[in-house]
Design a protein around this motif. Sequence first.
Motif, PDB file in Angstrom:
ATOM      1  N   ASP A  13     116.660  37.245  34.058  1.00 20.87           N
ATOM      2  CA  ASP A  13     117.100  35.851  34.086  1.00 20.87           C
ATOM      3  C   ASP A  13     117.325  35.375  35.515  1.00 20.87           C
ATOM      4  O   ASP A  13     117.080  34.207  35.846  1.00 20.87           O
ATOM      5  N   TYR A  14     117.770  36.282  36.368  1.00 22.72           N
ATOM      6  CA  TYR A  14     118.117  35.926  37.749  1.00 22.72           C
ATOM      7  C   TYR A  14     116.872  35.819  38.643  1.00 22.72           C
ATOM      8  O   TYR A  14     116.502  34.728  39.077  1.00 22.72           O
ATOM      9  N   VAL A  15     116.192  36.931  38.920  1.00 26.74           N
ATOM     10  CA  VAL A  15     115.011  36.884  39.791  1.00 26.74           C
ATOM     11  C   VAL A  15     113.757  37.501  39.197  1.00 26.74           C
ATOM     12  O   VAL A  15     112.669  37.311  39.742  1.00 26.74           O
ATOM     13  N   GLY A  16     113.891  38.238  38.093  1.00 29.02           N
ATOM     14  CA  GLY A  16     112.709  38.852  37.516  1.00 29.02           C
ATOM     15  C   GLY A  16     111.631  37.845  37.171  1.00 29.02           C
ATOM     16  O   GLY A  16     110.442  38.069  37.383  1.00 29.02           O
ATOM     17  N   ARG A  17     112.042  36.699  36.647  1.00 28.31           N
ATOM     18  CA  ARG A  17     111.071  35.674  36.250  1.00 28.31           C
ATOM     19  C   ARG A  17     110.316  35.107  37.451  1.00 28.31           C
ATOM     20  O   ARG A  17     109.151  34.716  37.326  1.00 28.31           O
TER      21      ARG A  17
END
Length: 265
Positions: A13-17
């Motif tokens: 949700d934070y930076v993986g996307r």
Amino acid sequence: MGDVWAAGDAYEDYVGRWSRRVAVPFLRWLDVPAGKRWVDVGCGTGALTSAVLAWKDPAQVIGVDTSEGFLARARAQVSDTRASFRTGDARSLPLPDRRFDAVVSGLALNFVPEPHLAVAEFGRVAAKGGTVAAYVWDYGEGMAMMRYFWDAATALDPAAAELDEDRRFPLCRPEPLHQLWADTGLDEIAVEPIEVATVFADFDDYWRPFLGGQGPAPGYATSLDKEHRHALRDLLSTRLPTAPDGSIALTARAWAVRGVAGRPA
């Protein structure tokens, strides 16, 4: 306060996307042909591994990470039989010498306490003539979602500047990355920026991931008491460039570096 990397869903949700958006232009830049053997070091939740499978038609991909939580998410998301995941430290990879055609790492190298040892390991497991490459966020100027966060945090709490990734990770710039690859003895070194759009549906889409505790900025946000966390949230809401429909359009830049392991005579 240490960096926490354990919960796959919160990281996604934070930076993986956004990492997934960087992975494709990164792989195009590497130009590794199909049918090769890959290692993804610091594979996290499998963003780069998934992109290798989708875009490079590899014979094999091995993802290595220290976090069992991330590896569990990666195994759940990546069902391709060509991919496997192992627990391991970037500074001591559980892999044989000179075996892999491409050794890559996405958004992980700056979190390794001794990055020179990690890159030496990348070179050790790379076949002669193999590609050794990585990308890291440009925390100073190019990663807008984090830049807005830390500028607001330090305006309210000057001590927060010590936790800012820009100050903590001087490696995440072109010159230090080039030097690290050169010091490791890699050849044909190149460094390139990769920029992608990071568009948030609304302020909640931007703010909510900072409450997941995964990484330096979310770790700082969740360490605050309710009053100070709300103050930070409110300041950010006034500073972010918000469109009439509530969306927030930012950009993220990563620096990518590549080199070639010693070629046969």
